[in-house]
Every structure is written in structure tokens, then in C-alpha cells.
Design a protein around this motif. Structure first.
Motif, short mmCIF file in Angstrom:
data_model
loop_
_atom_site.label_atom_id
_atom_site.label_comp_id
_atom_site.label_asym_id
_atom_site.label_seq_id
_atom_site.Cartn_x
_atom_site.Cartn_y
_atom_site.Cartn_z
N UNK A 54 0.87 -1.18 0.00
CA UNK A 54 0.00 0.00 0.00
C UNK A 54 0.91 1.23 0.00
N UNK A 55 0.33 2.42 -0.19
CA UNK A 55 1.09 3.67 -0.17
C UNK A 55 0.57 4.51 0.99
N UNK A 56 1.48 5.22 1.66
CA UNK A 56 1.12 5.95 2.87
C UNK A 56 1.74 7.33 2.85
N UNK A 57 0.96 8.33 3.19
CA UNK A 57 1.45 9.70 3.28
C UNK A 57 0.32 10.64 3.63
N UNK A 101 13.85 20.51 -0.45
CA UNK A 101 13.53 19.23 0.21
C UNK A 101 13.67 18.08 -0.77
N UNK A 102 13.14 18.22 -1.97
CA UNK A 102 13.23 17.14 -2.96
C UNK A 102 14.68 16.85 -3.33
N UNK A 103 15.49 17.89 -3.44
CA UNK A 103 16.91 17.69 -3.74
C UNK A 103 17.62 16.98 -2.59
N UNK A 104 17.25 17.33 -1.36
CA UNK A 104 17.88 16.71 -0.18
C UNK A 104 17.47 15.25 -0.04
N UNK A 105 16.23 14.94 -0.35
CA UNK A 105 15.77 13.54 -0.27
C UNK A 105 16.42 12.71 -1.37
N UNK A 106 16.48 13.25 -2.58
CA UNK A 106 17.08 12.50 -3.69
C UNK A 106 16.37 11.18 -3.90
N UNK A 134 0.79 16.42 -2.90
CA UNK A 134 0.98 16.41 -4.35
C UNK A 134 1.46 15.05 -4.86
N UNK A 135 1.71 14.12 -3.94
CA UNK A 135 2.18 12.74 -4.18
C UNK A 135 3.63 12.66 -4.65
N UNK A 136 4.40 13.73 -4.52
CA UNK A 136 5.82 13.65 -4.87
C UNK A 136 6.64 12.96 -3.78
N UNK A 150 10.40 7.98 7.30
CA UNK A 150 11.34 8.21 6.21
C UNK A 150 10.60 8.83 5.03
N UNK A 151 11.11 9.94 4.53
CA UNK A 151 10.56 10.56 3.33
C UNK A 151 11.12 9.85 2.11
N UNK A 152 10.25 9.47 1.19
CA UNK A 152 10.65 8.72 0.00
C UNK A 152 9.89 9.25 -1.21
N UNK A 153 10.52 9.17 -2.37
CA UNK A 153 9.79 9.39 -3.61
C UNK A 153 9.05 8.09 -3.95
N UNK A 154 7.77 8.13 -4.25
CA UNK A 154 7.06 6.90 -4.58
C UNK A 154 7.72 6.11 -5.70
N UNK A 155 8.31 6.82 -6.66
CA UNK A 155 8.97 6.14 -7.78
C UNK A 155 10.11 5.24 -7.31
N UNK A 156 10.79 5.63 -6.23
CA UNK A 156 11.93 4.84 -5.76
C UNK A 156 11.50 3.60 -4.99
N UNK A 157 10.26 3.57 -4.54
CA UNK A 157 9.74 2.40 -3.85
C UNK A 157 8.97 1.49 -4.80
N UNK A 158 8.12 2.09 -5.61
CA UNK A 158 7.18 1.32 -6.43
C UNK A 158 7.53 1.28 -7.91
N UNK A 159 8.49 2.11 -8.34
CA UNK A 159 8.93 2.11 -9.72
C UNK A 159 8.28 3.22 -10.54
N UNK A 160 9.05 3.79 -11.46
CA UNK A 160 8.57 4.89 -12.29
C UNK A 160 7.38 4.45 -13.15
#
Length: 201
Positions: A54-57, A101-106, A134-136, A150-160
Motif C-alpha cells: 500500500x502507499x502511505x502519506x 527538500x526534494x533535492x535533499x531527499x534524492x 501532491x504525491x511527490x 522516512x521521506x521517500x519518492x514513490x517512484x523509488x519504492x514502487x517504480x517509475x
């Protein structure tokens, strides 16, 4: 309705409703459906989130919310209006705090508390909540007492390919798909439903 006792119970309820808050005052939430105490549910939440089933945020009213894997690509395409974050930034539509923030999370899961301290920016929590809305960004957990978010980009967990699989649909088509698939929408008031089914960028 079956009560939530285990990770599998929680995932089943999320899949049933499509969109399910972790806790709300009005009663429609995983906490209201729980058959265990809050601390135990907190741990079950971590297990469910870290299963990547599932996705959480902070996806609804900037509060912690679960979204099923079936619904999330439509929600991401809708909220982002088809923009990945780099495109949003290039067009000058991303606030400076969110860019930092997005640059720091990478591309690596990043502890939210530590990042907030290291960046030292005013409005950090609000910017992080906005990026999740915004789901980023989404959340995962590092195992510890009461879990480190932990802050994560969804793409890095679930794939682009998965996350961006509905970018080809229009705003209306994505909203209609969410309304069709997410039974939980009926549990929200009209104002909240309209916000859920609107773009966020």
C-alpha cells in the motif's frame, strides 16, 4: 465489518476502501476499525507500510492516509496534473522550500526529523505535507521505537512505470477512476471529496 488486528487485516481494509485515513475525528479511519490498542496499531501500520503493498502519506487534508496500489497511480497523475517534480520546478511552479527538500531527499529514504534539522528552514513541516499532498513524497519507516518516518519518492519504492502509468489520462478520467475504485470516498464530506479529486500543483 471485520476489525483490524494484523498487517494483513489493515491491508485488506485499505484495498477495500481504496483510500483510508490512519486516524480522524469523525470515525472513518483505520484507528476506528482497530481491534487492538493504539500502540499495537502503530506497529501494524509500520509493517503494512513497509510491506510496499500500500502507499502511505499525507494525501487527504494533509493528514496521514493509506492508498491502495490500485488507486495510487490515478491519484498521482491527478494530483500532479501529469507533471513530474523536475518539470514542475523547470516551469517555476515549485516553491523554493519544496525544491530544496526534494533535492535533499534524492533517491534515498531520508529521516524526516533529521532532514528538518539539517535544512533548518522555516515552514519545513508544511512544505513536506504539501509534497505528500501532491504525491511527490510518501512515507516509509525505519524500525525503531514508534518508528522513524522516512521521506521517500514513490517512484523509488514502487517504480517509475507504475507511479506514472496513468499520466496519459486526463484530469477528469483520473478523477472518475478514483471515484469508481475508491469506496472510501463516500465516507468523506463533499468538500473533502472535491479536494481529493482535484489537482494539487
Amino acid at each position: 465489518m471485520n476489525k483490524i488486528y494484523t498487517q494483513d487485516d489493515l491491508i485488506a481494509r485499505i484495498n477495500e476502501f481504496g483510500i483510508l485515513p490512519f486516524w480522524t475525528e469523525d470515525g472513518f479511519s483505520a484507528a476506528a476499525m482497530s481491534g487492538i490498542n493504539f500502540n499495537a496499531l502503530w506497529n501494524v501500520r509500520e509493517q503494512a507500510v513497509n510491506s510496499n503493498k500500500i502507499v502511505y502519506g499525507r494525501f487527504v487534508n494533509k493528514k496521514a492516509t493509506f492508498v491502495s496500489l490500485e488507486v495510487f497511480p490515478y491519484l498521482a497523475a491527478l494530483r500532479r496534473d501529469g507533471y513530474d517534480f523536475d518539470s514542475l520546478s523547470d516551469e517555476g511552479r515549485a516553491p523554493r522550500r519544496e525544491i530544496d527538500i526534494m533535492q535533499a531527499v534524492g533517491d534515498k529514504p531520508t529521516p524526516s526529523y533529521n532532514l528538518g534539522k539539517s535544512l533548518g528552514m522555516k515552514g519545513f513541516d508544511g512544505a513536506v505535507a504539501s509534497l505528500q499532498n501532491k504525491t511527490y513524497l510518501c512515507l516509509n519507516f525505519k524500525k525503531s521505537y514508534m518508528g522513524t518516518a522516512l521521506l521517500c519518492r514513490p517512484e523509488d519504492i514502487f517504480g517509475y512505470d507504475y507511479v506514472r502509468s496513468k499520466y496519459n489520462l486526463s484530469v477528469q478520467e483520473n478523477a472518475e477512476a478514483i471515484a469508481r475504485l475508491a469506496k472510501g470516498l463516500n465516507e468523506f464530506d463533499e468538500k473533502t471529496r472535491n479536494k481529493i479529486l482535484s489537482t494539487a500543483v
